[in-house]
Enzyme design. Sequence first.
Site, PDB file in Angstrom:
ATOM      1  N   CYS A 177       5.061  14.596  -8.885  1.00  0.00           N
ATOM      2  CA  CYS A 177       5.417  15.811  -9.534  1.00  0.00           C
ATOM      3  C   CYS A 177       6.075  15.817 -10.551  1.00  0.00           C
ATOM      4  CB  CYS A 177       5.410  17.028  -8.785  1.00  0.00           C
ATOM      5  SG  CYS A 177       4.162  17.057  -7.414  1.00  0.00           S
ATOM      6  N   ARG A 236       4.897   9.435 -14.831  1.00  0.00           N
ATOM      7  CA  ARG A 236       5.225   9.599 -13.572  1.00  0.00           C
ATOM      8  C   ARG A 236       3.702   9.512 -12.788  1.00  0.00           C
ATOM      9  NH1 ARG A 236      10.412  12.035 -12.323  1.00  0.00           N
ATOM     10  NH2 ARG A 236       9.422  13.182 -10.515  1.00  0.00           N
ATOM     11  N   TRP A 243       1.030  15.673  -8.543  1.00  0.00           N
ATOM     12  CA  TRP A 243       0.737  14.561  -7.871  1.00  0.00           C
ATOM     13  C   TRP A 243       0.217  14.988  -6.528  1.00  0.00           C
ATOM     14  CZ3 TRP A 243      -0.686   9.401  -8.257  1.00  0.00           C
ATOM     15  CH2 TRP A 243      -0.848   8.475  -7.111  1.00  0.00           C
ATOM     16  N   ASN A 272       8.486  20.040  -6.736  1.00  0.00           N
ATOM     17  CA  ASN A 272       8.227  18.720  -6.370  1.00  0.00           C
ATOM     18  C   ASN A 272       9.083  18.515  -5.147  1.00  0.00           C
ATOM     19  OD1 ASN A 272       8.383  16.100  -6.542  1.00  0.00           O
ATOM     20  ND2 ASN A 272       9.758  15.700  -8.429  1.00  0.00           N
ATOM     21  N   GLY A 273       8.190  17.817  -4.230  1.00  0.00           N
ATOM     22  CA  GLY A 273       8.896  17.738  -2.970  1.00  0.00           C
ATOM     23  C   GLY A 273       7.902  18.022  -1.548  1.00  0.00           C
ATOM     24  N   GLU A 316       3.259 -11.854   2.377  1.00  0.00           N
ATOM     25  CA  GLU A 316       3.671 -10.899   1.397  1.00  0.00           C
ATOM     26  C   GLU A 316       5.014 -11.139   0.158  1.00  0.00           C
ATOM     27  OE1 GLU A 316       2.441  -8.346  -0.074  1.00  0.00           O
ATOM     28  OE2 GLU A 316       4.114  -7.007  -0.953  1.00  0.00           O
ATOM     29  N   LYS A 331       4.453 -11.765  -3.842  1.00  0.00           N
ATOM     30  CA  LYS A 331       5.117 -11.081  -4.880  1.00  0.00           C
ATOM     31  C   LYS A 331       5.827 -11.969  -5.754  1.00  0.00           C
ATOM     32  CE  LYS A 331       4.387  -7.854  -4.446  1.00  0.00           C
ATOM     33  NZ  LYS A 331       3.442  -7.115  -3.743  1.00  0.00           N
ATOM     34  N   GLU A 350       3.057 -13.643  -8.178  1.00  0.00           N
ATOM     35  CA  GLU A 350       2.433 -12.818  -9.098  1.00  0.00           C
ATOM     36  C   GLU A 350       3.354 -12.440 -10.382  1.00  0.00           C
ATOM     37  OE1 GLU A 350       2.258  -8.539  -6.619  1.00  0.00           O
ATOM     38  OE2 GLU A 350       0.500  -9.157  -7.755  1.00  0.00           O
ATOM     39  N   HIS A 407       2.015 -29.515  10.743  1.00  0.00           N
ATOM     40  CA  HIS A 407       0.380 -29.710  10.663  1.00  0.00           C
ATOM     41  C   HIS A 407      -0.142 -30.084   9.340  1.00  0.00           C
ATOM     42  CE1 HIS A 407       0.147 -28.888  15.094  1.00  0.00           C
ATOM     43  NE2 HIS A 407       0.574 -27.783  14.796  1.00  0.00           N
ATOM     44  N   LYS A 444      -3.309  -3.236 -12.111  1.00  0.00           N
ATOM     45  CA  LYS A 444      -3.008  -2.414 -10.916  1.00  0.00           C
ATOM     46  C   LYS A 444      -4.037  -1.979  -9.962  1.00  0.00           C
ATOM     47  CE  LYS A 444       0.054  -0.231  -8.683  1.00  0.00           C
ATOM     48  NZ  LYS A 444       0.740  -0.960  -7.716  1.00  0.00           N
TER      49      LYS A 444
END
Length: 613
Positions: free
Chosen positions: A2, A27, A78, A104-105, A486, A490, A493, A509, A608
Amino acid sequence: MCGIVGYIGNEEAVPVLINGLRKLEYRGYDSAGIAVLGGQGLLVRKSKGVLKVLEEKIGEESASGSLSGSMGIGHTRWATHGEPSDSNSHPHTDVAGKIAVVHNGIIENHAKLKAWLEDHGVGFRSETDTEVIAHLIDFHYNGDLLQAVLEALKRLEGSYALGIICESDPDRIIAVRKESPLVIGAGKGENLIASDVPALLEYTRDVYYLEDREVAVLYRDRVEFYNGEGQSAAKELSHVDWDASAAEKGGYEHFMLKEIHEQPKALTDTLRARIKTYAAKSINLEEIGFDASWAKAGRVVICACGTAWHAGTIGKYAFEHFARIPTDAEIASEYRYRNPIHDPADIFIIISQSGETADTLAAMRMARKAGARIIAITNVVGSTLAREADLVMYTWAGPEIAVASTKAFTTQLMCVYLIALQFGLLRGTITETELNGYIGALEQLAGHAAAILADKENIQRFASRQFNKSKVFFMGRLFDYAVSLESALKLKEISYTHSEAFAAGELKHGPIALVDTSTLVVAICTQSALFDKMDSNIKEVKARGAATLVITYEDVACFDKTADEIFRIPRTCDPLTPILSVIPCQLYAYYCAVQRGLDPDKPRNLAKSVTVE
Ligand code: M6R
């Protein structure tokens, strides 16, 4: 996340508010609204959708002067509690529409407060947690808005940044924050509030940063500050010399770095939303519709793409470990074209930051058709995934703007752990006492993550020496293997380095044939029972000339002689380490990209949200 703005001065407030909200669009938001106080009293206008929708709604009124005033507050929302909609948009008001609030929160005890207010005859018009604040202030209002706000704050649990105006107190805005950002802009004959500096830069570069529980009272010609007890407090003015683009990133060079740093807060928010703190601590999934019947599943299937699939892979280990239930982690793009064996007793957990990934949605619909029940883990309220699943557990990460997923991943893990632990409790594979211990460990993770971030220069120095390796391999066992997957994603990419992940036991192996003096091997070593095995693997790659980096606990000495370099992370229980061990790898990937002169926020060829095949 928010965005809040507020203005009090001698100009028309509407254009200032809209302009400020536009500066906060980066945001992310799904609805917007303003409240203006002028000759016609307090007027609130709000709508679902982008700012343009709101502008069209108020266009005529604003041009004709019927929506006018020299003070007001505005908000981009948001969604967290309740779908994006006109009625859930901010500002929210008390029943009489005389007090307006933007927030906001997260108000954690909003359900309790709502019930209490309803007992006192208050009717609610939205599904938000914020609306309770407007009613609470009204409940305590006795002619002095500041006093009413201070009384209301005593009842609020959770995090908040608030902007408040009141028709019967027409010459001041009250602003307050706890664990959510709020900045006060000090102008000449005008003062402003904003959740972030970019909204202020056009008007002033002199700002006050509010600290937790501080209250600011903005008049046209001055700002007064108080502590939470209402005692007056002195505050130092700061001067901002960032340019507008740096300001959007909160002073960080890139969104990715900002989002990496937001992880402690995102983890706390995600956990808090699901923990009952009264009596013994327990996991609250009833609120999202989860009951004991879910844990009777014969099998759990976790389905996702990319980083979310890595979270699912960790989920597989977590479900097996805590709940002793057969669990598969499936790549959605494979699953949707396979001929998988379905059982109506399967539970599907679908993970997606955006909630819009085409392959993930297709896999979910396939499972649904086969009769499975579906839990969604997503970051976007009202996304297709959220709408179509039976249950939704939101990650409270706030919008993730950088293409490379960071805070969405760690908050997805938090959700997965909470569900796995609750399954474990209901299936009798962990006791209440054990659950309490794990909740305690989960609560400590945000602090541990902050400690890792505080040591980021160490990782930056390492990256400045090692950013040009032609091959970087990540290896680990069990949970560490999933973190390796992961970490390799990262790095590849955003820095375009050839990086791969191996289960350390698989090294001999095949993959070891690739290891030579141009290779960096990152060994993630947090599974205590397998330290010896990892030590042997590290020796094997060193013998072939590889440089080695070990990521392990701060109190482990057994790699001191083997590793060329060690990053240390705070100790937690072994299954929970992925939330911590991935952070140095995110930072390493970020700094490698920067060293290579690349923009980590916008890697080539990637989007995205992958909404098409
Ligand atoms: O929105 P989703 O979580 O469904 O997205 C899945 C992947 O596209 C995403 O995680 C992708 O792998 C990221 N770029 C990784 O950083």
